[in-house]
Write a protein that holds these residues in place. Sequence first.
Motif, PDB file in Angstrom:
ATOM      1  N   MET A 262      13.191   5.513  -7.410  1.00 14.16           N
ATOM      2  CA  MET A 262      13.087   4.045  -7.534  1.00 14.16           C
ATOM      3  C   MET A 262      12.442   3.696  -8.862  1.00 14.16           C
ATOM      4  O   MET A 262      11.399   4.245  -9.220  1.00 14.16           O
ATOM      5  CB  MET A 262      12.248   3.475  -6.385  1.00 14.16           C
ATOM      6  N   ALA A 263      13.042   2.796  -9.593  1.00 20.78           N
ATOM      7  CA  ALA A 263      12.490   2.394 -10.879  1.00 20.78           C
ATOM      8  C   ALA A 263      11.203   1.616 -10.687  1.00 20.78           C
ATOM      9  O   ALA A 263      10.976   0.976  -9.659  1.00 20.78           O
ATOM     10  CB  ALA A 263      13.504   1.533 -11.634  1.00 20.78           C
ATOM     11  N   THR A 264      10.342   1.683 -11.691  1.00 23.55           N
ATOM     12  CA  THR A 264       9.090   0.933 -11.641  1.00 23.55           C
ATOM     13  C   THR A 264       9.395  -0.558 -11.635  1.00 23.55           C
ATOM     14  O   THR A 264      10.142  -1.040 -12.489  1.00 23.55           O
ATOM     15  CB  THR A 264       8.218   1.276 -12.859  1.00 23.55           C
ATOM     16  N   PRO A 265       8.855  -1.336 -10.656  1.00 24.92           N
ATOM     17  CA  PRO A 265       9.130  -2.761 -10.626  1.00 24.92           C
ATOM     18  C   PRO A 265       8.607  -3.455 -11.882  1.00 24.92           C
ATOM     19  O   PRO A 265       7.568  -3.089 -12.428  1.00 24.92           O
ATOM     20  CB  PRO A 265       8.374  -3.241  -9.380  1.00 24.92           C
ATOM     21  N   THR A 266       9.338  -4.428 -12.365  1.00 25.77           N
ATOM     22  CA  THR A 266       8.884  -5.230 -13.500  1.00 25.77           C
ATOM     23  C   THR A 266       8.783  -6.671 -13.046  1.00 25.77           C
ATOM     24  O   THR A 266       9.716  -7.226 -12.492  1.00 25.77           O
ATOM     25  CB  THR A 266       9.868  -5.107 -14.681  1.00 25.77           C
ATOM     26  N   SER A 267       7.650  -7.287 -13.285  1.00 28.13           N
ATOM     27  CA  SER A 267       7.446  -8.650 -12.818  1.00 28.13           C
ATOM     28  C   SER A 267       6.209  -9.221 -13.490  1.00 28.13           C
ATOM     29  O   SER A 267       5.305  -8.492 -13.898  1.00 28.13           O
ATOM     30  CB  SER A 267       7.269  -8.663 -11.297  1.00 28.13           C
ATOM     31  N   ASP A 268       6.188 -10.556 -13.607  1.00 25.66           N
ATOM     32  CA  ASP A 268       4.984 -11.239 -14.076  1.00 25.66           C
ATOM     33  C   ASP A 268       4.050 -11.544 -12.911  1.00 25.66           C
ATOM     34  O   ASP A 268       3.004 -12.162 -13.113  1.00 25.66           O
ATOM     35  CB  ASP A 268       5.366 -12.539 -14.790  1.00 25.66           C
ATOM     36  N   SER A 269       4.409 -11.145 -11.711  1.00 26.18           N
ATOM     37  CA  SER A 269       3.594 -11.425 -10.539  1.00 26.18           C
ATOM     38  C   SER A 269       2.311 -10.606 -10.560  1.00 26.18           C
ATOM     39  O   SER A 269       2.358  -9.379 -10.663  1.00 26.18           O
ATOM     40  CB  SER A 269       4.387 -11.099  -9.270  1.00 26.18           C
ATOM     41  N   PRO A 270       1.148 -11.248 -10.441  1.00 24.89           N
ATOM     42  CA  PRO A 270      -0.100 -10.481 -10.378  1.00 24.89           C
ATOM     43  C   PRO A 270      -0.139  -9.498  -9.216  1.00 24.89           C
ATOM     44  O   PRO A 270      -0.707  -8.408  -9.347  1.00 24.89           O
ATOM     45  CB  PRO A 270      -1.169 -11.568 -10.226  1.00 24.89           C
ATOM     46  N   PHE A 271       0.468  -9.873  -8.070  1.00 23.90           N
ATOM     47  CA  PHE A 271       0.448  -8.948  -6.932  1.00 23.90           C
ATOM     48  C   PHE A 271       1.264  -7.701  -7.241  1.00 23.90           C
ATOM     49  O   PHE A 271       0.837  -6.581  -6.950  1.00 23.90           O
ATOM     50  CB  PHE A 271       0.980  -9.629  -5.676  1.00 23.90           C
ATOM     51  N   VAL A 272       2.445  -7.869  -7.827  1.00 26.03           N
ATOM     52  CA  VAL A 272       3.259  -6.705  -8.173  1.00 26.03           C
ATOM     53  C   VAL A 272       2.532  -5.837  -9.194  1.00 26.03           C
ATOM     54  O   VAL A 272       2.507  -4.602  -9.082  1.00 26.03           O
ATOM     55  CB  VAL A 272       4.638  -7.151  -8.697  1.00 26.03           C
ATOM     56  N   THR A 273       1.914  -6.463 -10.181  1.00 28.32           N
ATOM     57  CA  THR A 273       1.167  -5.701 -11.187  1.00 28.32           C
ATOM     58  C   THR A 273       0.025  -4.916 -10.553  1.00 28.32           C
ATOM     59  O   THR A 273      -0.176  -3.732 -10.851  1.00 28.32           O
ATOM     60  CB  THR A 273       0.610  -6.645 -12.261  1.00 28.32           C
ATOM     61  N   ALA A 274      -0.711  -5.558  -9.650  1.00 24.37           N
ATOM     62  CA  ALA A 274      -1.871  -4.900  -9.033  1.00 24.37           C
ATOM     63  C   ALA A 274      -1.470  -3.761  -8.114  1.00 24.37           C
ATOM     64  O   ALA A 274      -2.262  -2.833  -7.892  1.00 24.37           O
ATOM     65  CB  ALA A 274      -2.693  -5.928  -8.253  1.00 24.37           C
ATOM     66  N   THR A 275      -0.266  -3.804  -7.578  1.00 26.88           N
ATOM     67  CA  THR A 275       0.159  -2.788  -6.607  1.00 26.88           C
ATOM     68  C   THR A 275       1.124  -1.764  -7.186  1.00 26.88           C
ATOM     69  O   THR A 275       1.596  -0.879  -6.476  1.00 26.88           O
ATOM     70  CB  THR A 275       0.814  -3.453  -5.381  1.00 26.88           C
TER      71      THR A 275
ATOM     72  N   PRO B 128       5.508 -17.171  -8.459  1.00 24.79           N
ATOM     73  CA  PRO B 128       6.676 -16.835  -7.644  1.00 24.79           C
ATOM     74  C   PRO B 128       6.970 -15.337  -7.645  1.00 24.79           C
ATOM     75  O   PRO B 128       7.050 -14.707  -8.703  1.00 24.79           O
ATOM     76  CB  PRO B 128       7.801 -17.637  -8.299  1.00 24.79           C
ATOM     77  N   THR B 129       7.132 -14.788  -6.433  1.00 22.99           N
ATOM     78  CA  THR B 129       7.305 -13.349  -6.266  1.00 22.99           C
ATOM     79  C   THR B 129       8.298 -13.087  -5.147  1.00 22.99           C
ATOM     80  O   THR B 129       8.127 -13.590  -4.038  1.00 22.99           O
ATOM     81  CB  THR B 129       5.962 -12.683  -5.904  1.00 22.99           C
ATOM     82  N   PRO B 130       9.351 -12.301  -5.373  1.00 24.75           N
ATOM     83  CA  PRO B 130      10.271 -11.957  -4.285  1.00 24.75           C
ATOM     84  C   PRO B 130       9.534 -11.224  -3.166  1.00 24.75           C
ATOM     85  O   PRO B 130       8.615 -10.435  -3.420  1.00 24.75           O
ATOM     86  CB  PRO B 130      11.307 -11.050  -4.966  1.00 24.75           C
ATOM     87  N   LEU B 131       9.936 -11.485  -1.944  1.00 25.19           N
ATOM     88  CA  LEU B 131       9.270 -10.886  -0.791  1.00 25.19           C
ATOM     89  C   LEU B 131       9.814  -9.476  -0.542  1.00 25.19           C
ATOM     90  O   LEU B 131      10.931  -9.307  -0.059  1.00 25.19           O
ATOM     91  CB  LEU B 131       9.465 -11.743   0.461  1.00 25.19           C
ATOM     92  N   ASP B 132       9.028  -8.466  -0.884  1.00 27.06           N
ATOM     93  CA  ASP B 132       9.351  -7.092  -0.549  1.00 27.06           C
ATOM     94  C   ASP B 132       8.319  -6.573   0.437  1.00 27.06           C
ATOM     95  O   ASP B 132       7.402  -7.298   0.855  1.00 27.06           O
ATOM     96  CB  ASP B 132       9.437  -6.213  -1.802  1.00 27.06           C
ATOM     97  N   ALA B 133       8.447  -5.311   0.854  1.00 30.03           N
ATOM     98  CA  ALA B 133       7.567  -4.777   1.891  1.00 30.03           C
ATOM     99  C   ALA B 133       6.095  -4.768   1.477  1.00 30.03           C
ATOM    100  O   ALA B 133       5.228  -5.122   2.280  1.00 30.03           O
ATOM    101  CB  ALA B 133       8.032  -3.377   2.297  1.00 30.03           C
ATOM    102  N   PRO B 134       5.721  -4.359   0.247  1.00 32.32           N
ATOM    103  CA  PRO B 134       4.302  -4.432  -0.123  1.00 32.32           C
ATOM    104  C   PRO B 134       3.735  -5.845  -0.059  1.00 32.32           C
ATOM    105  O   PRO B 134       2.593  -6.049   0.386  1.00 32.32           O
ATOM    106  CB  PRO B 134       4.291  -3.875  -1.554  1.00 32.32           C
ATOM    107  N   LEU B 135       4.520  -6.858  -0.486  1.00 29.66           N
ATOM    108  CA  LEU B 135       4.024  -8.237  -0.410  1.00 29.66           C
ATOM    109  C   LEU B 135       3.913  -8.696   1.037  1.00 29.66           C
ATOM    110  O   LEU B 135       3.005  -9.468   1.379  1.00 29.66           O
ATOM    111  CB  LEU B 135       4.922  -9.174  -1.204  1.00 29.66           C
TER     112      LEU B 135
END
Length: 273
Positions: free
Chosen positions: A1-14, A179-186
């Motif tokens: 799985m590729a590393t997620p890329t996002s400006d979302s602070p939650f995605v960055t922190a996780t 705004p952050t897409p809803l995935d399992a970690p979120l």
Amino acid sequence: MATPTSDSPFVTATTWNTLGEGRYQGHIRPEWFQGRGAYGGMLGGALLRSMMRELNEPARAPRSFTVHFCAPVAEGEASLVVRTERAGRQVTHLSARMEQAGQVTCLASATFATSRETPLVYTDARPPRVPPPDDVPPVPSSMLPTFGAQFDYRWCVGAVPYSGAAEARVGGWIRPRVPTPLDAPLVVGLLDSFPPAAFARVDGFCNGATMDYTAHFYAPLPLDASPEAFYLRTGHSRHAAHGYADDLAELWSRDGQLLAQLRQMAAVFPSSR
């Protein structure tokens, strides 16, 4: 799985740095704190996202995820190791161990499995009736724990913590402020974003801590929904004694679909502590 890329602070922190051979390293930042340590929804999100990256099989979705919180996680560097315990034809079991300063802080396990076509399909789950999120005023960040500033809360279920309410029920609409897409970690993060419902029955402030939680996922993820969507997070407690309380949280889409559940055991400390 590729590393997620996002400006979302939650995605960055996780999304922690991969070091190879199942090892990951991350930095715990102060904006994700709750009391003495980091917020458990972010820690769980980091553990689960690392497991998903290590497995690297999108067809095997997370079905069950458990975290035991062994010690508060402090600001600074932390590491985790993911291990595949068993991989079968349709199901894979993984474990993860998070450490900081040479000490274990979290232990996690997860079950990933492919979908199965069976004739057993039903749901009796129904969300409570609540006003739409646009009709509910947002909760000021000043009334939330530090990490709460990362989310847009619209409280509309049950009572507030420490109010001595007759019923242990809390919840409301919630979404990340970015705004952050809803995935399992979120999903894990949103389920753990409200305080344990038992605290609504406490008359006056007291401290508490999550001992462990288990999440079960019921919807295909990432969810096909707007990154700006609100989700209804509800929670209630049916039992508290001897310094511990249960908590059952549910996450619903705006159209009433049950997306996931989380069952938690919380430690409740005496108010004088």
